[in-house]
Design an enzyme around this catalytic site. Structure first.
Site, PDB file in Angstrom:
ATOM      1  N   TYR A 164      73.906  41.997   0.290  1.00  0.00           N
ATOM      2  CA  TYR A 164      74.169  40.874   1.179  1.00  0.00           C
ATOM      3  C   TYR A 164      74.208  41.325   2.624  1.00  0.00           C
ATOM      4  CZ  TYR A 164      79.023  42.570   1.438  1.00  0.00           C
ATOM      5  OH  TYR A 164      80.147  43.342   1.635  1.00  0.00           O
ATOM      6  N   CYS A 165      73.969  40.375   3.536  1.00  0.00           N
ATOM      7  CA  CYS A 165      74.221  40.563   4.963  1.00  0.00           C
ATOM      8  C   CYS A 165      75.226  39.481   5.362  1.00  0.00           C
ATOM      9  CB  CYS A 165      72.943  40.511   5.789  1.00  0.00           C
ATOM     10  SG  CYS A 165      72.037  38.942   5.671  1.00  0.00           S
ATOM     11  N   PHE A 166      75.241  39.067   6.595  1.00  0.00           N
ATOM     12  CA  PHE A 166      76.291  38.136   7.005  1.00  0.00           C
ATOM     13  C   PHE A 166      76.072  36.729   6.453  1.00  0.00           C
ATOM     14  CE2 PHE A 166      78.360  35.284  10.196  1.00  0.00           C
ATOM     15  CZ  PHE A 166      79.660  35.609   9.845  1.00  0.00           C
ATOM     16  N   SER A 193      69.288  40.812   5.036  1.00  0.00           N
ATOM     17  CA  SER A 193      69.268  41.017   3.586  1.00  0.00           C
ATOM     18  C   SER A 193      67.888  40.727   3.004  1.00  0.00           C
ATOM     19  CB  SER A 193      70.336  40.161   2.903  1.00  0.00           C
ATOM     20  OG  SER A 193      70.174  38.803   3.210  1.00  0.00           O
ATOM     21  N   TYR A 237      77.642  37.211   3.132  1.00  0.00           N
ATOM     22  CA  TYR A 237      79.076  37.504   3.222  1.00  0.00           C
ATOM     23  C   TYR A 237      79.883  36.239   3.500  1.00  0.00           C
ATOM     24  CZ  TYR A 237      83.428  39.041   5.396  1.00  0.00           C
ATOM     25  OH  TYR A 237      84.757  39.185   5.728  1.00  0.00           O
TER      26      TYR A 237
END
Length: 380
Positions: free
Chosen positions: A112-114, A120, A141
């Protein structure tokens, strides 16, 4: 953050989108399975808060992210894209290899990223190039954390709580650990709650604590226990605080009081705060460990000086210093039990008695360790 930290061209992003790589919103199963997670955000983002079982293997370093962000603000997206490719392109193999190595050890991992955007997606596509198909979290996230916070409030509002109380040193934490349907709030906060409650290791970030509490509550609910057992805590545990809605929900239960003799309590506190603490301080600080413990304990006494009054403070601190001097001379630490008992009798016990007197939480049961454990087990 995704929009102004690009590392691929527009054509590359469109090509990635056409790959139709897998997404997942199976947030509950991530919790229940203790699924490993690859967090591709920058280290500075990870340090502010992340999920249990997540490892930070960033697509960009803090410096790269910072420089690309500045370029985006000053010269726009196209220029930022060029800079992103220039900075990250040469180290692409190294970044991908770190992900591949992790996946070989944890083949069930997600990433995952933000917000589940470009970072991602790019990471997922680069892994696909390396022969590994890995799902990424839908919404990243932000979405997973929102799920944890919503579930924490819902589950805590529905839980039938048994609140374990008792005087300082009664052994409440040991009893919490003996019950499968409990959550150790102090353990999650890495702090024992009192002025003397700090460990040699740092407390987690507030976000990390909240995420871990969300995990614990979801796991509790999945076991279908009748009651949730928590220790009678204040709103703050060290510098960590229990979110107010959750705290209020948990405090609505019945109180179960653990009664322990003064001698047992002194022995418990001595064992935990002196004997085991010496080992931990020595492990961290080496030959300076005992001196570091002395300074930290002395500082803790100073923090409650106003609350116990000057005369009591001087009396207890004198006993503390006498015990420390005796330990330096003889190597024996048992004299510390003297000031521990003084502190219990003259500070912690009166404070506890006052709080119990003012509390409107109904008392369901009182007893010694064996009796309380049996009661809690019977109630399930």
């Amino acid at each position: 953050m995704e929009a102004h930290t690009p590392v691929g061209s527009v054509d590359e992003i469109e090509a990635i989108n056409r790959l139709d790589l897998p997404l997942t919103e199976a947030f509950r199963s991530i919790v229940l399975d203790n699924r490993p997670l690859i967090d591709v955000r920058a280290p500075v983002e990870f340090e502010k808060g992340a999920f249990p079982h997540a490892v930070n293997l960033p697509l960009m370093t803090d410096e790269e992210r910072h420089l690309i962000g500045i370029r985006y603000k000053e010269q726009g997206n196209a220029s930022a894209v060029q800079l992103g490719k220039a900075l990250v392109g040469p180290v692409k193999h190294k970044r991908v290899q770190a992900w591949v190595d992790f996946v070989h050890k944890h083949p069930d991992a997600y990433l995952y990223c933000f917000r589940g955007g470009q970072r991602s997606q790019i990471s997922q596509a680069w892994l696909e190039e390396a022969g590994i198909t890995m799902p990424r979290l839908q919404g990243g996230y932000k979405a997973f954390r929102a799920f944890l916070m919503q579930e924490s409030e819902r589950i805590s509002s529905q839980a039938d709580t048994l609140i374990l109380g008792g005087r300082t040193g009664s052994g409440k934490t040991r009893l919490i650990h003996a019950c499968a349907n409990s959550i150790d709030l102090e353990g999650l906060a890495n702090h024992r709650g009192s002025s003397f409650g700090g460990f040699t290791t740092e407390q987690p970030s507030q976000i990390d604590f909240e995420d871990a509490l969300g995990y614990a509550l979801i796991k509790f609910e999945s076991k279908k226990y009748k009651h949730l057992i928590v220790e009678d805590e204040s709103h703050n545990i060290g510098r960590i605080y229990i979110p107010k809605p959750i705290f209020n929900h948990l405090k609505k239960g019945e109180l179960v009081i653990l009664n322990t003799s003064m001698q047992e309590r002194v022995d418990i506190i001595f064992d935990e705060y002196v004997t085991h603490a010496f080992k931990k301080y020595t492990l961290r600080y080496g030959d300076e460990g005992i001196q570091q413990w002395f300074e930290h304990a002395n500082d803790a006494l100073g923090r409650i000086k106003k609350r116990i009054g000057y005369e009591r403070y001087i009396k207890i601190q004198t006993a503390f210093r006498d015990a420390s001097l005796a330990q330096n001379e003889t190597g024996q630490s048992t004299q510390h039990k003297t000031w521990i008992e003084m502190l219990l009798r003259e500070y912690y016990d009166p404070m506890y008695d006052y709080q119990i007197e003012k509390s409107d939480t109904p008392i369901a049961f009182e007893g010694n360790y064996a009796e309380v454990l049996d009661y809690l087990q019977q109630r399930g």
